[in-house]
Design an enzyme around this catalytic site. Structure first.
Site, PDB file in Angstrom:
ATOM      1  N   HIS A 182       0.844  -1.195   0.000  1.00 17.92           N
ATOM      2  CA  HIS A 182       0.000   0.000   0.000  1.00 17.92           C
ATOM      3  C   HIS A 182       0.878   1.243   0.000  1.00 17.92           C
ATOM      4  O   HIS A 182       1.725   1.432   0.872  1.00 17.92           O
ATOM      5  CB  HIS A 182      -0.938  -0.013   1.206  1.00 17.92           C
ATOM      6  N   GLU A 185       1.662   3.846   3.032  1.00 22.41           N
ATOM      7  CA  GLU A 185       2.191   3.317   4.287  1.00 22.41           C
ATOM      8  C   GLU A 185       3.716   3.398   4.266  1.00 22.41           C
ATOM      9  O   GLU A 185       4.415   2.396   4.193  1.00 22.41           O
ATOM     10  CB  GLU A 185       1.661   1.885   4.488  1.00 22.41           C
ATOM     11  N   ARG A 240      -3.374   4.684  -1.996  1.00 20.05           N
ATOM     12  CA  ARG A 240      -3.190   3.348  -1.417  1.00 20.05           C
ATOM     13  C   ARG A 240      -2.894   2.271  -2.469  1.00 20.05           C
ATOM     14  O   ARG A 240      -2.024   1.421  -2.314  1.00 20.05           O
ATOM     15  CB  ARG A 240      -4.471   2.986  -0.655  1.00 20.05           C
ATOM     16  N   HIS A 310       2.783  -3.674   6.668  1.00 16.52           N
ATOM     17  CA  HIS A 310       1.813  -2.592   6.438  1.00 16.52           C
ATOM     18  C   HIS A 310       1.855  -1.614   7.610  1.00 16.52           C
ATOM     19  O   HIS A 310       2.590  -1.793   8.561  1.00 16.52           O
ATOM     20  CB  HIS A 310       0.392  -3.178   6.348  1.00 16.52           C
ATOM     21  N   GLU A 384       1.185  -4.866  10.973  1.00 17.66           N
ATOM     22  CA  GLU A 384       0.741  -3.477  10.873  1.00 17.66           C
ATOM     23  C   GLU A 384       1.583  -2.681  11.860  1.00 17.66           C
ATOM     24  O   GLU A 384       1.420  -2.825  13.065  1.00 17.66           O
ATOM     25  CB  GLU A 384      -0.740  -3.350  11.247  1.00 17.66           C
TER      26      GLU A 384
HETATM   27  N1  ARG Z   1      -4.889  -3.508   6.640  1.00 20.83           N
HETATM   28  C1  ARG Z   1      -4.573  -4.633   5.791  1.00 20.83           C
HETATM   29  C2  ARG Z   1      -5.435  -4.572   4.539  1.00 20.83           C
HETATM   30  O1  ARG Z   1      -6.520  -4.056   4.594  1.00 20.83           O
HETATM   31  C3  ARG Z   1      -4.801  -5.906   6.549  1.00 20.83           C
HETATM   32  C4  ARG Z   1      -4.198  -7.068   5.929  1.00 20.83           C
HETATM   33  C5  ARG Z   1      -4.526  -8.328   6.670  1.00 20.83           C
HETATM   34  N2  ARG Z   1      -4.442  -9.442   5.790  1.00 20.83           N
HETATM   35  C6  ARG Z   1      -5.299  -9.657   4.804  1.00 20.83           C
HETATM   36  N3  ARG Z   1      -5.136 -10.696   4.061  1.00 20.83           N
HETATM   37  N4  ARG Z   1      -6.289  -8.886   4.604  1.00 20.83           N
HETATM   38  O2  ARG Z   1      -5.018  -4.998   3.504  1.00 20.83           O
HETATM   39 ZN    ZN Z   2      -1.759  -1.774   4.109  1.00 19.82          ZN
END
Ligand code: ARG
Ligand code: ZN
Length: 432
Positions: A182, A185, A240, A310, A384
């Site tokens: 992303h 980030e 993002r 992330h 995160e």
């Molecule tokens: N904040 C991340 C996202 O939205 C969380 C990732 C967690 N893992 C996942 N496979 N979504 O992408």
């Molecule tokens: Zn992210």
């Protein structure tokens, strides 16, 4: 009487300033906790109809009563948005009043600023500088570091990974870390650089990293989404997704962490290219996710640990995020995340939450961690990192070292556990 008059004038002056009859010139981050369903609906409306960027939650869909919303409000929509919130009596707190200053500060002095005592690794770097750093790092460490071109982005930028390898034992295993899926980030690519630098500097100095590098090759992809990252430096700091052009709308970009083939585009992702969680046209439709998936498919017999970095919410997540099911080795993963979070708490006095993604934050299908897990990489985590609550994606450079060090201790804890659980313990290679 005079004091009363002065008081009255000051009150009104304050009111005048606060209600923004003078035009707001600064971008702000607002924190808003909706109390009623009506307020939820207003917030959903504000974040979709006005020029704002939703920081938390990731999509308006997840806005609900009694949970904090972080909203980036650019100066030009500040008055309208605040007026709207006031009209509906939605209380808000200004988390950050000077977002532009922070952004300016973070992009300034990318090259060495004589006034700043921060090292290279304590600053954010442009894509060009990161590419330069990748090449220089390989060049300066010819016997241990190689650059691998794993693919290219939608706009044809190279996806370079570094391979750190301190010996070539037969049957050597490996771990993979990607950063910058992303774009906004920024602490994530900064962590990848930090991790490589730490590994190269502390091999044979620090026992944990030495044990890890003696037993595993380490692949690091510092910027998985270079087009998006570049875009955050030049045009929109809050971007993002990647920068692919959709066939059906004028909206740009797919969420690379919704584009993998793990319950692809079920609840928690969107088919609408105009959303932040657009899953792409089909699984691995995006060259960036396809490149990483291809690399991992080719190396699935050696890669034992998958890590994706992330920000921001300070969590150590593991599969599944794409369903509420429990992973087959759930208790192993939980134990590892718990131990890593404990170390962060003990050494850095910071609280990281941990658990299976879907149950800890939300259902989010199509993520790289779940996909890697299903491929057979049984130790798969999404970290995160910070912020600790004020800056969100705009974590000041002075916080890079703290954020990276606590993440590093978590990486070391988990990598050592993986080695312990899967490999016959071995010392350093025999010297000849
Ligand atoms: N904040 C991340 C996202 O939205 C969380 C990732 C967690 N893992 C996942 N496979 N979504 O992408
Ligand atoms: Zn992210």
């Amino acid at each position: 009487m005079a004091t009363l008059l002065i008081f009255f004038v000051l009150m009104n002056l304050d009111l005048l300033l606060r209600t923004g009859h003078c035009t707001e010139t600064r971008d702000q981050i607002l924190s808003i906790t909706p109390k009623t369903q009506e307020q939820v609906d207003i917030l959903k409306n504000v974040s979709t109809q006005y020029e704002t960027a939703l920081w938390q939650p990731v999509s308006p869909h997840y806005i609900k009563e009694e949970t904090q919303v972080h909203l980036f409000v650019p100066a030009n929509s500040s008055e309208t948005v605040k007026e709207l919130l006031q009209r509906h009596a939605v209380a808000h707190e200004v988390l950050l009043a000077n977002a532009n200053e922070l952004i300016e500060m973070q992009t300034r002095n990318d090259s060495t600023d004589p006034r700043s005592s921060a090292t290279f690794y304590e600053r954010y770097h442009s894509l060009e500088d990161i590419y330069y750093w990748i090449n220089r790092t390989a060049h300066d460490n010819p016997s241990t570091v190689k650059v691998i071109l794993v693919g290219s982005s939608y706009e044809k930028r190279p996806l370079y990974a570094l391979k750190l390898s301190f010996n070539d034992r037969p049957n050597k295993k490996a771990m993979w870390t990607d950063c910058g899926i992303h774009a906004r980030e920024w602490i994530s690519p900064a962590f990848c650089l930090w991790f490589v630098h730490y590994s190269l500097s502390f091999y044979k100095q620090n026992q944990d990293i030495t044990d890890i590098l003696d037993n595993m090759d380490v692949y690091v992809l510092p910027v998985m989404n270079p087009d998006g990252y570049k875009y955050t430096w030049t045009s929109n700091r809050m971007w993002r997704k990647n920068r692919s052009i959709s066939k059906t709308t004028s909206c740009i970009g797919a969420d690379l962490n919704r584009n993998f083939d793990a319950n692809w585009c079920t609840e928690g992702a969107s088919h609408n290219p105009c959303t932040e969680i657009y899953c792409g046209a089909f699984p691995e439709s995006e060259p960036e996710s396809q490149a990483v998936a291809d690399f991992l498919r080719r190396h699935k017999d050696t890669v034992q640990l998958y890590l994706s970095i992330h920000s921001y919410s300070q969590m150590l997540l593991f599969p599944y995020s794409c369903s509420l099911e429990e992973a087959e080795n759930h208790s192993d993963l939980l134990e590892m995340a718990e131990e890593a979070a404990q170390k962060i708490r003990r050494y850095y006095r910071n609280i990281y939450r941990y658990g299976a993604g879907a149950k800890t934050i939300y259902l989010a299908p199509g993520g790289s961690d779940d996909w890697a897990y299903n491929l057979g990489i049984k130790y798969s985590f999404t970290f995160e990192l910070q912020d600790r609550g004020r800056y969100g994606f705009l974590l000041p450079p002075s916080h890079i070292s703290g954020a990276c060090n606590e993440a590093l201790i978590a990486v070391k804890t988990i990598a050592l556990k993986v080695i312990e659980k899967t490999q016959v313990p071995t010392g350093p290679p025999p010297t000849v």
